[in-house]
Scaffold this motif. Structure first.
Motif, mmCIF file in Angstrom:
data_model
loop_
_atom_site.group_PDB
_atom_site.id
_atom_site.type_symbol
_atom_site.label_atom_id
_atom_site.label_comp_id
_atom_site.label_asym_id
_atom_site.label_seq_id
_atom_site.Cartn_x
_atom_site.Cartn_y
_atom_site.Cartn_z
ATOM 1 N N SER A 125 -10.783 11.122 0.381
ATOM 2 C CA SER A 125 -9.429 12.162 1.019
ATOM 3 C C SER A 125 -9.972 13.381 1.457
ATOM 4 N N LYS B 14 1.423 9.968 0.666
ATOM 5 C CA LYS B 14 0.431 10.658 0.604
ATOM 6 C C LYS B 14 -1.559 10.353 1.915
ATOM 7 N N PHE B 15 -0.892 9.505 2.481
ATOM 8 C CA PHE B 15 -2.007 9.084 3.196
ATOM 9 C C PHE B 15 -0.849 9.002 4.598
ATOM 10 N N TYR C 214 0.547 -1.199 0.142
ATOM 11 C CA TYR C 214 0.104 0.361 0.276
ATOM 12 C C TYR C 214 0.931 1.523 -0.400
ATOM 13 N N HIS D 135 3.841 6.936 4.579
ATOM 14 C CA HIS D 135 2.979 7.260 3.592
ATOM 15 C C HIS D 135 3.152 8.680 2.963
ATOM 16 N N ILE E 28 -7.134 2.394 3.248
ATOM 17 C CA ILE E 28 -5.915 2.538 1.969
ATOM 18 C C ILE E 28 -7.700 2.881 1.274
ATOM 19 N N ASP E 29 -8.945 2.236 0.797
ATOM 20 C CA ASP E 29 -9.446 2.368 -0.033
ATOM 21 C C ASP E 29 -10.195 4.082 0.493
ATOM 22 N N TYR E 30 -10.840 4.248 1.295
ATOM 23 C CA TYR E 30 -11.416 5.126 2.511
ATOM 24 C C TYR E 30 -10.812 6.839 1.890
ATOM 25 N N MET E 31 -9.546 6.632 2.004
ATOM 26 C CA MET E 31 -7.870 7.191 1.821
ATOM 27 C C MET E 31 -7.862 7.947 0.188
ATOM 28 N N LYS E 32 -8.518 6.843 -0.277
ATOM 29 C CA LYS E 32 -8.539 6.951 -1.355
ATOM 30 C C LYS E 32 -9.646 7.853 -2.182
ATOM 31 N N THR E 33 -10.964 7.392 -2.447
ATOM 32 C CA THR E 33 -11.621 7.821 -2.469
ATOM 33 C C THR E 33 -13.124 9.061 -1.689
ATOM 34 N N GLU F 199 -7.685 -2.828 4.872
ATOM 35 C CA GLU F 199 -7.602 -3.234 3.001
ATOM 36 C C GLU F 199 -8.893 -1.313 2.869
#
Length: 313
Positions: free
Chosen positions: A191, A126-127, A102, A124, A184-189, A181
């Motif tokens: 942010s 970005k996150f 990730y 990370h 990460i999905d939440y941080m991507k979609t 998982e």
């Protein structure tokens, strides 16, 4: 050095053990134990033929056995108080190597000898960073780090975001991996919302608190890390706001029994209060509703210092 307080260990405590190549203190004790055992066996073999009486044999063997037990206990204590930190770190990094998929990598780690804690910081590009607080022989607690360098237990945050997913992971052998998982999905979609949601989870997670007799109330809820307390009372089955107190601002007596939750909402509120762990998703909007309904009776400084209390429900 700052270390997050111990929170819920999570579904899988991810226990660590002393293993691998022993460090120097452990090696000294193990060698001493082995040498003592070999010496004991040699002396017993040499002198055993001359000991014909059973009681005489016991008197001869007992001091050796007591010494062996004492030395064994010392070895266990040394292994506990002088853990093999290098081996534990290598094991931890290997166990959490999936985080590299990730984009996370271990930036630093340090050992707090007094508290028997190893702390790892994963970053990370970005996150949000992740801090793992690994309690020797007890388990590991993962935290997300906010923009203000505050820490939020990842399991608490998952429960706040999605109680269904949180509950579904209870029996999952790879619970933390699947939890990441979701994160990460939440941080991507989402942010833009992520930091805000993290702040809400950190500061607006309510918990039951027992106030002294000088502050009578049916229920008292704390939030903002114990900086804010909100009291509630009941009249004719309806829940109303009794008072609110905040660090540095004092206590505001509301006692407004004319502004209440609805009968249905009051019943839900009281049912949740009976649970050992009530639902934040259910309680939070009810608490905020009562605060907002009584906003005119609360000093504006409260909302300036604790802005999350003014979130629209």
């Amino acid at each position: 050095m700052w270390t997050p307080a111990l929170g819920r260990l999570g579904f899988k405590s991810m226990k660590t053990r002393i293993e691998g190549i022993p460090n120097k203190p452990q090696t000294i004790c193990i060698i001493s134990l082995a040498f003592y055992a070999l010496t004991m066996i040699a002396f017993l073999c040499i002198n055993a033929p001359g000991l014909t009486d059973t009681s005489e044999r016991l008197r001869y063997c007992l001091p050796w056995l007591i010494g062996l037990v004492i030395l064994f206990c010392i070895t266990l204590s040394v292994c506990y108080y002088f853990p093999n930190i290098k081996e534990l770190k290598l094991k931890f990094i290997k166990e959490y190597s999936f985080l590299e998929e990730y984009g996370y990598h271990c930036k630093s780690s340090f050992y707090l000898k007094k508290d028997k804690i190893i702390q790892y910081r994963y970053v990370h590009d970005k996150f949000s960073p992740i801090i793992f607080v690994s309690y020797i022989r007890r388990g590991t607690v993962p935290y997300l780090v906010t923009e203000n360098e505050e820490c939020v237990n990842i399991w608490h945050f998952l429960e706040y975001l999605d109680e269904d997913s949180y509950n579904s992971l209870k029996e999952d052998d790879d619970a933390f991996k699947h939890c990441m998982e979701i994160m990460i999905d939440y941080m991507k979609t989402k942010s833009v919302l992520f930091s805000r949601e993290l702040e809400i989870c950190k500061n607006l997670t309510f918990y039951l608190y027992n106030m002294p007799d000088s502050r009578p109330a049916e229920y008292c809820l704390g939030c903002y890390d114990g900086s804010c307390f909100i009291d509630f009372n009941i009249q004719n089955g309806m829940v109303f706001l009794e008072r609110i107190s905040c660090d540095g601002l004092g206590c505001f007596e509301i006692s407004n029994s004319e502004i209440t939750l609805s009968l249905e909402e009051s019943e839900v509120f009281q049912e949740e209060m009976k649970k050992s762990s009530f639902s934040q998703k259910i309680i939070r909007p009810l608490v905020l509703k009562l605060i907002n309904l009584n906003e005119d009776l609360i000093c504006a400084d409260v909302f300036n210092q604790y802005p999350l209390l003014r979130i629209n429900t």
